[in-house]
Design an enzyme around this catalytic site. Structure first.
Site: not given
Length: 434
Positions: A258, A261, A289, A324, A342, A365
Site C-alpha cells: 500500500e 502504491w 458522461w 478504503n 470521475w 478515481w
C-alpha cells in the site's frame, strides 16, 4: 541596523521535528536556522469550509512543534499570504545564507518552488531541496530505458529490489542540535488565519504493530478497526514515511504494498501531470458522461438507496474519513452506475477527505473509472449488494451509518443495478468504438 544572519528551513508537508531530512541538513549548516511555515493564500482561498479540519490539524501540529522548540529558545515563524510576497519580506528582514526544504511533487508546488528558486537565485541565495515525502522519487524507479513505469506490479518489484540495494537511513533526533535562531513567536490563531476550529477528530499517528501485522486479513472489512488511519499523517508529514516503511517491512508485506502504491501514484503525477485534469488513457476521452446533478447530489449526501454506498458517503461527510474498500465501491458506483465523470467525485473527495492527497486521490478515481494506470477495466463493475455480502456480512457498518436503511423513509435505489451495468458497458463500448 544589521539584519540577523540566518539559514531558513521551510516546513510544508513535513510537520515534524523527527527524521526530517531537510531540517536535519539545515541544522548542520553554518548559520542559526529559522524554521518557517506559510499558510499559502493560493490554497486557503479555494477552501469553502471555514471549519476545514485539515487547517485545524496543521495549526495544532505547528503549535506542538513550537512547544518543542521552546526548549531551544526558538519557534516556527508562521506567515499567511502569497509565498512570493512572504519570501520578499523574509529577504528584507533577514540576511539569509541558504534555504532548505523538502520536495513536493504536485504541479502547483513545483511551479511555486520554481518561482521561489528563481527569486532567491537572483539574490544569490541557494534554495536546497531534499527527498523526504517518499522513499524513492523522480527517476529512481524507472525502466531500463529511463521511462517511467505505468503498471504497478513491475514498478513494485523494482521498488523492492532498489530498497535492498539502497536501504534508507532514519535521521537522529534534531533535539541534539542547538543551531536554532533565537526567537519567541506564537502560531497565529485560527481566526486570524480566517478559519474556525473543527470538531472532527483526527486519529493518532500511532504505529500499531498488532494492527499492521494483521492488516492483510482485516483491511477490507469496514466495520472493524483494521486499517492504520495513517493517511492524514503521511499527507502532512506528521509521521516519517521511513519509520512507517520500516515497520511494514518487518510486519506485513500487504501494508508495504500500500505504501508502494502511494509512491507509484506520486511518480505518475510527477511524470504525467496531465492526469490532474485528463484521463491517463486518452482513449477514454470520448466517454459520454451523463453528469446528472440531482443524482450527484444524492450520491454526495448518501441518499442513493444503496446502503453500502450511502454508508460510505455519510462516514466521509461526518468524519473526513472513508474506509478504503468503501472508497472503491462508492467511486465505482458514481462513475459506472451513474455515469458521472470521475473528476466530479475526485473534487468532492478533495474537499472532504482529511487525508486528501492529489496523487492518490487522482490515481484511485481513475482506477475506479477505468481511465487510469493499472485501471479497473470498464467492464468490471462493482455490485454493491455482493460487496456488502462479502465485506459487511452482518451489516454492522451499514447499521452504524444508515440506521434507517430498512425503513420506508429510506430512498428507493436511484438506479437498477442490472440496467446501470448494461448502460455503462454500452457507453464505454461506444466511446471506444468497440
Amino acid at each position: 541596523m544589521s539584519k540577523p544572519k540566518v539559514n531558513i528551513f521551510w516546513f510544508r508537508r513535513d510537520l515534524r521535528l523527527e527524521d526530517n531530512t531537510g531540517l536535519n541538513v539545515a541544522l548542520k549548516s553554518d548559520r542559526p536556522v529559522l524554521p518557517i511555515f506559510i499558510f499559502d493564500s493560493n490554497i486557503l482561498d479555494d477552501l469553502d469550509d471555514k471549519h476545514d479540519a485539515r487547517i485545524t490539524f496543521i495549526h495544532d501540529q505547528l503549535t506542538a512543534i513550537n512547544k518543542q522548540l521552546h526548549s531551544k529558545k526558538s519557534a516556527v515563524k508562521v506567515y499567511r499570504g502569497d509565498p512570493k510576497k512572504i519570501w520578499t519580506e523574509l529577504t528584507e528582514t533577514f540576511d539569509i545564507g541558504e534555504v532548505f526544504t523538502n520536495r513536493d511533487y504536485e504541479p502547483y508546488a513545483r511551479s511555486r518552488d520554481k518561482a521561489i528558486y528563481e527569486f532567491l537565485n537572483a539574490k544569490n541565495i541557494p534554495f536546497n531541496t531534499y527527498k523526504d515525502h517518499v522513499i524513492f522519487e523522480k527517476k529512481e524507479v524507472v525502466k531500463e530505458d529511463g521511462s517511467p513505469y505505468v503498471v504497478f506490479t513491475p514498478y513494485s518489484k523494482v521498488w523492492k529490489k532498489r530498497l535492498q540495494e539502497h536501504p534508507f537511513h532514519i535521521a537522529s533526533s534534531i533535539m541534539g542540535y542547538d543551531n536554532f535562531h533565537q526567537l519567541t513567536a506564537d502560531v497565529p490563531t485560527l481566526e486570524a488565519l480566517g478559519f474556525k476550529r473543527s470538531t472532527i477528530e483526527i486519529p493518532p499517528n500511532d504505529l500499531d504493530e498488532a494492527l499492521i501485522s494483521k492488516y492483510g486479513e482485516t483491511r477490507d472489512y469496514p466495520a472493524i478497526n483494521g486499517t492504520s488511519r495513517l493517511g492524514v499523517h503521511l499527507r502532512f508529514g506528521t509521521v516519517s514515511i521511513r519509520k512507517v516503511a520500516q515497520m511494514a517491512m518487518a510486519k506485513n508485506e500487504t501494508f508495504l504494498n500500500e505504501l508502494i502504491w502511494r509512491e507509484f501514484y506520486q511518480m505518475i503525477l510527477f511524470h504525467f501531470p496531465k492526469v490532474v485534469d485528463n484521463n491517463f488513457r486518452s482513449k477514454y476521452d470520448h466517454v459520454e458522461w451523463r453528469n446528472n446533478e440531482e443524482e450527484f447530489e444524492a450520491w454526495c449526501q448518501g441518499k442513493t438507496g444503496y446502503p453500502i454506498v450511502d454508508a460510505g458517503m455519510r462516514e466521509l461527510n461526518t468524519t473526513g474519513h472513508m474506509h478504503n474498500r468503501v472508497r472503491m465501491i462508492v467511486a465505482s458506483f458514481l462513475t459506472k452506475h451513474l455515469l458521472i465523470d470521475w473528476r466530479w467525485g475526485e473534487a468532492y473527495f478533495a474537499k472532504k477527505l482529511l487525508d486528501f492527497e492529489l496523487a492518490s486521490n487522482n490515481g484511485g478515481w481513475q482506477w475506479a473509472a477505468g481511465t487510469g494506470t493499472d485501471a479497473q477495466p470498464y467492464f468490471r463493475i462493482f455490485n454493491p449488494e455482493s460487496q456488502t455480502k462479502k465485506f459487511d456480512p452482518e451489516l454492522q457498518y451499514i447499521k452504524k451509518w444508515v440506521p434507517e436503511f430498512q425503513e420506508l423513509s429510506y430512498p428507493k435505489p436511484i438506479v437498477d443495478h442490472k440496467f446501470a451495468r448494461e448502460r455503462c458497458l454500452d457507453t464505454f463500448k461506444q466511446a471506444l468504438g468497440a
